[in-house]
Design a protein around this motif. Structure first.
Motif, PDB file in Angstrom:
ATOM      1  N   MET A 213     -48.171  31.393  -6.319  1.00 51.47           N
ATOM      2  CA  MET A 213     -47.145  31.739  -6.948  1.00 51.47           C
ATOM      3  C   MET A 213     -45.857  32.108  -6.061  1.00 51.47           C
ATOM      4  O   MET A 213     -44.935  31.509  -6.358  1.00 51.47           O
ATOM      5  CB  MET A 213     -47.195  33.309  -7.615  1.00 51.47           C
ATOM      6  N   ALA A 214     -46.110  32.474  -4.822  1.00 53.08           N
ATOM      7  CA  ALA A 214     -44.772  32.759  -4.111  1.00 53.08           C
ATOM      8  C   ALA A 214     -44.305  31.313  -3.460  1.00 53.08           C
ATOM      9  O   ALA A 214     -43.256  31.016  -3.465  1.00 53.08           O
ATOM     10  CB  ALA A 214     -45.332  33.561  -2.750  1.00 53.08           C
ATOM     11  N   LYS A 215     -45.222  30.391  -3.066  1.00 54.63           N
ATOM     12  CA  LYS A 215     -44.897  29.063  -2.841  1.00 54.63           C
ATOM     13  C   LYS A 215     -44.105  28.367  -4.004  1.00 54.63           C
ATOM     14  O   LYS A 215     -43.290  27.578  -3.600  1.00 54.63           O
ATOM     15  CB  LYS A 215     -46.413  28.241  -2.293  1.00 54.63           C
ATOM     16  N   ALA A 216     -44.962  28.490  -5.182  1.00 50.87           N
ATOM     17  CA  ALA A 216     -44.177  27.661  -6.212  1.00 50.87           C
ATOM     18  C   ALA A 216     -42.513  28.370  -6.399  1.00 50.87           C
ATOM     19  O   ALA A 216     -42.066  27.552  -6.785  1.00 50.87           O
ATOM     20  CB  ALA A 216     -44.957  27.723  -7.359  1.00 50.87           C
ATOM     21  N   ILE A 217     -42.369  29.495  -6.361  1.00 53.24           N
ATOM     22  CA  ILE A 217     -41.153  30.008  -6.450  1.00 53.24           C
ATOM     23  C   ILE A 217     -40.141  29.795  -5.310  1.00 53.24           C
ATOM     24  O   ILE A 217     -39.070  29.330  -5.550  1.00 53.24           O
ATOM     25  CB  ILE A 217     -41.310  31.777  -6.622  1.00 53.24           C
ATOM     26  N   VAL A 218     -40.714  29.681  -4.010  1.00 53.11           N
ATOM     27  CA  VAL A 218     -39.834  29.268  -3.133  1.00 53.11           C
ATOM     28  C   VAL A 218     -39.527  27.566  -3.059  1.00 53.11           C
ATOM     29  O   VAL A 218     -38.291  27.363  -2.609  1.00 53.11           O
ATOM     30  CB  VAL A 218     -40.543  29.756  -1.576  1.00 53.11           C
ATOM     31  N   ASP A 219     -40.431  27.024  -3.572  1.00 48.66           N
ATOM     32  CA  ASP A 219     -40.185  25.580  -3.668  1.00 48.66           C
ATOM     33  C   ASP A 219     -39.414  25.088  -5.045  1.00 48.66           C
ATOM     34  O   ASP A 219     -39.284  23.844  -5.325  1.00 48.66           O
ATOM     35  CB  ASP A 219     -41.585  24.893  -3.847  1.00 48.66           C
ATOM     36  N   MET A 220     -39.045  26.156  -5.853  1.00 51.01           N
ATOM     37  CA  MET A 220     -38.355  25.939  -7.047  1.00 51.01           C
ATOM     38  C   MET A 220     -37.257  24.943  -6.730  1.00 51.01           C
ATOM     39  O   MET A 220     -36.475  25.061  -6.017  1.00 51.01           O
ATOM     40  CB  MET A 220     -37.933  27.044  -7.716  1.00 51.01           C
ATOM     41  N   PRO A 221     -37.213  23.903  -7.606  1.00 53.47           N
ATOM     42  CA  PRO A 221     -36.280  22.685  -7.638  1.00 53.47           C
ATOM     43  C   PRO A 221     -34.645  23.436  -7.953  1.00 53.47           C
ATOM     44  O   PRO A 221     -34.630  24.604  -8.539  1.00 53.47           O
ATOM     45  CB  PRO A 221     -36.442  22.066  -8.909  1.00 53.47           C
ATOM     46  N   GLN A 222     -33.755  22.737  -7.273  1.00 57.88           N
ATOM     47  CA  GLN A 222     -32.608  23.365  -7.607  1.00 57.88           C
ATOM     48  C   GLN A 222     -31.926  23.596  -8.729  1.00 57.88           C
ATOM     49  O   GLN A 222     -31.118  24.292  -8.969  1.00 57.88           O
ATOM     50  CB  GLN A 222     -31.557  22.408  -6.746  1.00 57.88           C
ATOM     51  N   GLU A 223     -32.346  22.802  -9.762  1.00 61.42           N
ATOM     52  CA  GLU A 223     -31.930  22.828 -11.173  1.00 61.42           C
ATOM     53  C   GLU A 223     -31.989  24.342 -11.829  1.00 61.42           C
ATOM     54  O   GLU A 223     -31.378  24.862 -12.590  1.00 61.42           O
ATOM     55  CB  GLU A 223     -32.380  21.852 -12.096  1.00 61.42           C
ATOM     56  N   PHE A 224     -33.231  24.720 -11.438  1.00 59.36           N
ATOM     57  CA  PHE A 224     -33.437  26.450 -11.939  1.00 59.36           C
ATOM     58  C   PHE A 224     -32.690  27.136 -11.085  1.00 59.36           C
ATOM     59  O   PHE A 224     -32.254  28.497 -11.568  1.00 59.36           O
ATOM     60  CB  PHE A 224     -35.211  26.410 -11.831  1.00 59.36           C
ATOM     61  N   LEU A 225     -32.629  27.007  -9.800  1.00 56.10           N
ATOM     62  CA  LEU A 225     -31.768  27.860  -9.160  1.00 56.10           C
ATOM     63  C   LEU A 225     -30.273  27.965  -9.399  1.00 56.10           C
ATOM     64  O   LEU A 225     -30.009  29.212  -9.562  1.00 56.10           O
ATOM     65  CB  LEU A 225     -31.671  27.428  -7.763  1.00 56.10           C
ATOM     66  N   VAL A 226     -29.967  26.896  -9.791  1.00 59.20           N
ATOM     67  CA  VAL A 226     -28.399  27.067 -10.455  1.00 59.20           C
ATOM     68  C   VAL A 226     -28.478  27.980 -11.911  1.00 59.20           C
ATOM     69  O   VAL A 226     -27.425  28.588 -11.950  1.00 59.20           O
ATOM     70  CB  VAL A 226     -28.126  25.640 -10.765  1.00 59.20           C
ATOM     71  N   LEU A 227     -29.722  27.415 -12.721  1.00 57.15           N
ATOM     72  CA  LEU A 227     -29.575  28.574 -13.845  1.00 57.15           C
ATOM     73  C   LEU A 227     -29.684  29.838 -13.665  1.00 57.15           C
ATOM     74  O   LEU A 227     -28.874  30.719 -14.427  1.00 57.15           O
ATOM     75  CB  LEU A 227     -30.826  28.188 -14.636  1.00 57.15           C
ATOM     76  N   LEU A 228     -29.937  30.388 -12.409  1.00 58.17           N
ATOM     77  CA  LEU A 228     -30.441  31.765 -12.131  1.00 58.17           C
ATOM     78  C   LEU A 228     -29.303  32.349 -11.255  1.00 58.17           C
ATOM     79  O   LEU A 228     -29.262  33.261 -10.729  1.00 58.17           O
ATOM     80  CB  LEU A 228     -31.572  32.046 -11.623  1.00 58.17           C
ATOM     81  N   SER A 229     -28.388  31.401 -10.813  1.00 56.04           N
ATOM     82  CA  SER A 229     -27.132  31.863  -9.914  1.00 56.04           C
ATOM     83  C   SER A 229     -27.766  32.173  -8.694  1.00 56.04           C
ATOM     84  O   SER A 229     -27.148  33.191  -7.972  1.00 56.04           O
ATOM     85  CB  SER A 229     -26.182  32.708 -10.598  1.00 56.04           C
ATOM     86  N   MET A 230     -28.819  31.331  -8.277  1.00 58.39           N
ATOM     87  CA  MET A 230     -29.241  31.573  -6.939  1.00 58.39           C
ATOM     88  C   MET A 230     -28.936  30.565  -6.011  1.00 58.39           C
ATOM     89  O   MET A 230     -28.796  29.495  -6.299  1.00 58.39           O
ATOM     90  CB  MET A 230     -30.660  31.925  -6.869  1.00 58.39           C
ATOM     91  N   LYS A 231     -28.694  30.784  -4.712  1.00 52.81           N
ATOM     92  CA  LYS A 231     -28.513  29.745  -3.591  1.00 52.81           C
ATOM     93  C   LYS A 231     -29.772  29.167  -3.079  1.00 52.81           C
ATOM     94  O   LYS A 231     -29.883  27.736  -3.182  1.00 52.81           O
ATOM     95  CB  LYS A 231     -27.582  30.326  -2.602  1.00 52.81           C
ATOM     96  N   HIS A 232     -30.371  29.698  -2.587  1.00 49.43           N
ATOM     97  CA  HIS A 232     -31.659  29.552  -1.785  1.00 49.43           C
ATOM     98  C   HIS A 232     -32.724  30.646  -1.715  1.00 49.43           C
ATOM     99  O   HIS A 232     -32.401  31.841  -1.192  1.00 49.43           O
ATOM    100  CB  HIS A 232     -31.388  29.034  -0.265  1.00 49.43           C
ATOM    101  N   LEU A 233     -33.736  30.410  -1.932  1.00 48.47           N
ATOM    102  CA  LEU A 233     -34.966  31.366  -1.941  1.00 48.47           C
ATOM    103  C   LEU A 233     -35.695  31.296  -0.671  1.00 48.47           C
ATOM    104  O   LEU A 233     -36.049  29.984  -0.041  1.00 48.47           O
ATOM    105  CB  LEU A 233     -36.045  31.007  -3.115  1.00 48.47           C
ATOM    106  N   ARG A 234     -36.239  32.415  -0.165  1.00 45.67           N
ATOM    107  CA  ARG A 234     -37.092  32.420   0.830  1.00 45.67           C
ATOM    108  C   ARG A 234     -38.028  33.476   0.855  1.00 45.67           C
ATOM    109  O   ARG A 234     -37.923  34.604   0.039  1.00 45.67           O
ATOM    110  CB  ARG A 234     -36.295  32.628   2.220  1.00 45.67           C
ATOM    111  N   GLU A 235     -38.888  33.604   1.716  1.00 45.82           N
ATOM    112  CA  GLU A 235     -40.021  34.569   1.850  1.00 45.82           C
ATOM    113  C   GLU A 235     -39.594  35.822   2.310  1.00 45.82           C
ATOM    114  O   GLU A 235     -38.516  36.012   3.150  1.00 45.82           O
ATOM    115  CB  GLU A 235     -41.416  34.148   2.661  1.00 45.82           C
ATOM    116  N   THR A 236     -40.220  36.738   1.634  1.00 45.24           N
ATOM    117  CA  THR A 236     -39.976  38.160   2.517  1.00 45.24           C
ATOM    118  C   THR A 236     -41.136  39.162   2.582  1.00 45.24           C
ATOM    119  O   THR A 236     -42.001  38.699   2.158  1.00 45.24           O
ATOM    120  CB  THR A 236     -38.495  38.903   1.530  1.00 45.24           C
ATOM    121  N   ASP A 237     -40.880  40.297   2.725  1.00 49.69           N
ATOM    122  CA  ASP A 237     -42.145  41.105   2.786  1.00 49.69           C
ATOM    123  C   ASP A 237     -41.686  42.743   2.386  1.00 49.69           C
ATOM    124  O   ASP A 237     -40.371  42.990   2.576  1.00 49.69           O
ATOM    125  CB  ASP A 237     -42.890  41.065   4.319  1.00 49.69           C
ATOM    126  N   ASP A 238     -42.598  43.687   2.570  1.00 48.53           N
ATOM    127  CA  ASP A 238     -42.149  45.074   2.360  1.00 48.53           C
ATOM    128  C   ASP A 238     -41.465  45.640   3.217  1.00 48.53           C
ATOM    129  O   ASP A 238     -40.111  46.460   2.741  1.00 48.53           O
ATOM    130  CB  ASP A 238     -43.666  45.748   2.076  1.00 48.53           C
TER     131      ASP A 238
END
Length: 256
Positions: A213-238
């Motif tokens: 799931m994390a990989k699929a979210i990080v690799d999400m195409p730009q068209e979906f990021l635009v809809l969500l008003s996000m620039k670039h997704l990256r991994e994080t941790d607690d």
């Protein structure tokens, strides 16, 4: 209760905007995740932020997008793990009506505030904390405020004169679709930046499924990021949210 074992994953999103807007923006991303992972996923949009908190804190979502304060509480109570976030940090804002001619945040002392919810991290908690420390504006003590369920409701309420000032965040204000409302407002104040909203997974999910799931979210195409008003997704941790835990200990207490 999590639907993990029913082989349908629930995806919860903190409802910062109207339900219609939330579904419009998030359902395409959820549909993408289904195709990318082969898993069945159902989007859940609650009527208000407090309703979302109730489900989240009971462990009711398999995957959830939440504010940083929600995350530290959900991690402590139900073992949710943060895995992905937008690289852009979270900044709270205070808006006021342009027509009122307010040029300094100190003028709002004693005035009526609108907030989306008691535990909205940047839009409520950080604003209350910073205005008290920097300007001596004790919003909790003055008790002249209302919670109106969403960021959009704050912006519309201030625009219509229901409140003199209101709390939100940069992303939801920039993404506001109501142009008349947006053009009637001015941003008077911005908080310090903190780690942005994480995508977090229920502890019952297997490590393999979390990774997929994390990989699929990080690799999400730009068209979906635009809809969500996000620039670039990256991994994080607690550990990245320790700064939120530190500030949470200093924040003004909120009502139950």
């Amino acid at each position: 209760m999590s639907t993990l074992f029913a082989k349908v994953l629930t995806f919860g999103v903190v409802p910062q905007q109207s339900a219609m807007e939330m579904i419009k923006e998030w359902q395409p991303m959820v549909s993408y995740l289904e195709k990318a992972t082969g898993e069945k996923i159902v989007l859940k949009v609650e009527r208000s932020i407090p309703e979302f908190e109730k489900v989240l804190y009971s462990g009711g979502y398999d995957i959830a997008y939440m504010n940083p304060y929600h995350y530290v509480v959900a991690h402590k109570r139900k073992g949710y793990s943060a895995r992905v976030r937008d690289e852009k940090n979270l900044v709270g804002i205070v808006v006021a009506r342009k027509a009122d001619g307010i040029s300094d945040i100190s003028i709002l002392k004693g005035k009526r505030f609108l907030f989306p919810a008691p535990d909205a991290f940047a839009a409520t908690l950080l604003i209350k904390y910073e205005l008290l420390k920097k300007y001596g504006i004790d919003i909790n003590k003055e008790k002249n405020y209302r919670y109106v369920n969403s960021h959009d409701s704050v912006y519309k309420g201030v625009s219509r004169g229901i409140g003199d000032g209101g709390g939100g965040i940069e992303r939801t204000f920039n993404d506001l679709q109501d142009k008349e409302t947006k053009e009637s407002l001015v941003v008077l104040y911005k908080t310090k930046p903190y780690p942005s909203h994480p995508f977090a997974f229920h502890r019952a999910m297997t490590g393999e499924l979390k990774e997929k799931m994390a990989k699929a979210i990080v690799d999400m195409p730009q068209e979906f990021l635009v809809l969500l008003s996000m620039k670039h997704l990256r991994e994080t941790d607690d550990a990245e949210f320790d700064s939120v835990r530190d500030i949470a200990q200093l924040l003004p207490s909120v009502e139950e």
